[in-house]
Motif scaffolding. Structure first.
Motif, PDB file in Angstrom:
ATOM      1  N   GLY A  74       0.821  -1.204   0.000  1.00  0.00           N
ATOM      2  CA  GLY A  74       0.000   0.000   0.000  1.00  0.00           C
ATOM      3  C   GLY A  74       0.853   1.251   0.000  1.00  0.00           C
ATOM      4  N   SER A  75       0.184   2.393  -0.139  1.00  0.00           N
ATOM      5  CA  SER A  75       0.857   3.686  -0.200  1.00  0.00           C
ATOM      6  C   SER A  75       0.145   4.647   0.741  1.00  0.00           C
ATOM      7  N   HIS A  76       0.919   5.548   1.380  1.00  0.00           N
ATOM      8  CA  HIS A  76       0.397   6.353   2.482  1.00  0.00           C
ATOM      9  C   HIS A  76       0.647   7.840   2.285  1.00  0.00           C
ATOM     10  N   GLY A  77      -0.410   8.625   2.435  1.00  0.00           N
ATOM     11  CA  GLY A  77      -0.299  10.059   2.291  1.00  0.00           C
ATOM     12  C   GLY A  77       0.608  10.710   3.313  1.00  0.00           C
ATOM     13  N   VAL A  78       0.731  10.114   4.481  1.00  0.00           N
ATOM     14  CA  VAL A  78       1.539  10.699   5.550  1.00  0.00           C
ATOM     15  C   VAL A  78       3.026  10.737   5.189  1.00  0.00           C
ATOM     16  N   VAL A  79       3.440  10.011   4.178  1.00  0.00           N
ATOM     17  CA  VAL A  79       4.851  10.000   3.759  1.00  0.00           C
ATOM     18  C   VAL A  79       5.318  11.407   3.383  1.00  0.00           C
ATOM     19  N   ALA A  80       4.412  12.237   2.900  1.00  0.00           N
ATOM     20  CA  ALA A  80       4.776  13.606   2.513  1.00  0.00           C
ATOM     21  C   ALA A  80       5.287  14.425   3.691  1.00  0.00           C
ATOM     22  N   ARG A  81       5.075  13.955   4.909  1.00  0.00           N
ATOM     23  CA  ARG A  81       5.536  14.669   6.099  1.00  0.00           C
ATOM     24  C   ARG A  81       6.941  14.257   6.532  1.00  0.00           C
TER      25      ARG A  81
END
Length: 341
Positions: A74-81
């Motif tokens: 899966g892929s996670h939006g929080v990675v941008a942080r």
């Protein structure tokens, strides 16, 4: 599953339909073990692993003819942080590496004769940033759990469950903090190799996520939807489906255990068919396993993910079963048993 106005209702219903252990199979396995050419208990935990395998397969003679390793990506939006040492682009690259046979898990599956499947859970479409809003809505979470249930659709006699997803140790830490409380720093680890600044950003992301979703984290399924990711939801579905079909499950590390922890919070019996493949070096994995009543088969300082520890544990299971199945009994070998005086 048939969804209704309450998307999680189907999951709660399935939890009420979980079969229990087969005690007759367990008794038969213990009886054979007592006749094998070894002192009682001499193989230690290997004996208990065989009993666990047969108890949940419902077989007096367990099997590992079709062991399957499933990795959910899966892929996670929080990675941008900035919570990971690697960019989200690695998700797609690792899927290609799995397909080419170049990952560690490919080698372990080949070494131990294990089947291998990868589930691409829209790795090119990150979930929502958990610091700003839900990762998934309820319907999306349930649909992803249902997709994970396909892990046992092709037939297997033991399922090893693992994951791959940049940033998913952050969402796992958030799930644990929501389920068990405590400071964010207690649950976060260095993941793929974070430096101190990255570790601080990771803890801050967990704190912010808990604040963002405060008041909505009393239901374990809501915690899964709001803070989890597609791979964690799918693994929860796979673990539950395996139970319903009497398939024993070997759990991988820190992130996989987060999926299991959600089910355990819903019903303390939900993991009776599971064992922990290994103790990960990531985060507070040992504490989580203790809370779940799971003793790891291996402790090798690993934190790779991708079901690597679970696959190694399946190798141990294969050895344990070979001893139980193929060792001679005292009668067959003409060896005297234990003295009765």
């Amino acid at each position: 599953m048939t969804s209704d106005a309450a998307p999680f209702a189907d999951i709660r219903r399935l939890l009420t339909e979980m079969p229990g252990p087969d005690e007759e199979a367990a008794a038969a396995i213990r009886a054979r073990d007592a006749r094998l050419t070894k002192p009682p208990g001499a193989l230690g935990r290997l004996e208990g692993l065989v009993e666990w395998l047969g108890t949940w397969q419902g077989k007096a003679m367990p099997s590992l003819d079709r062991p399957m390793v499933c990795v959910f990506a899966g892929s996670h939006g929080v990675v941008a942080r900035g919570v990971s040492a690697f960019p989200a682009a690695v998700n797609r690259q690792m899927l290609e590496n799995f397909a080419a046979g170049g990952a560690a898990i490919n080698q372990l599956c080949a070494a131990y004769g294990l089947g291998f499947r990868v589930f691409d859970l829209a790795v090119d479409l990150p979930t929502g940033d958990i610091c700003a809003g839900p990762a998934l809505d309820e319907k999306g979470c349930v649909a992803t759990m249902a997709f994970g249930m396909e892990a046992v659709a092709a037939g297997t006699d033991c399922l090893a469950v693992g994951e791959m997803g940049i940033g998913n140790t952050t969402v796992a830490a958030a799930i644990y903090a929501a389920l068990y409380g405590g400071e964010a720093e207690h649950w976060v680890g260095r993941g793929t190799g974070l430096d101190d600044a990255g570790l601080s950003r990771k803890a801050e992301a967990v704190r912010l996520a808990l604040q963002t979703h405060a008041g909505h984290l009393t239901d374990p399924l809501a915690i899964l939807a709001r803070l989890g990711g597609r791979e964690i939801a799918a693994m929860a579905g796979a673990i539950l489906a395996a139970r319903l079909q009497r398939v024993p499950v070997v759990l991988d590390g820190y992130v996989t255990t987060a999926a299991a922890a959600v089910l355990h919070a819903l019903d303390a019996r939900a993991l009776d068919h599971c064992i922990a493949g290994h103790l990960s070096a990531e985060g507070a994995h040992g504490e989580v396993l203790a809370r779940l009543g799971l003793t790891p088969v291996l402790s090798l300082g690993m934190r790779l993910g991708e079901a690597s520890g679970a696959a190694l544990a399946l190798g141990v299971l294969k050895g344990a079963l070979a001893c139980h199945r193929d060792m001679a009994t005292f009668e067959q070998a003409g060896v005297a048993g234990k003295s009765s005086d």
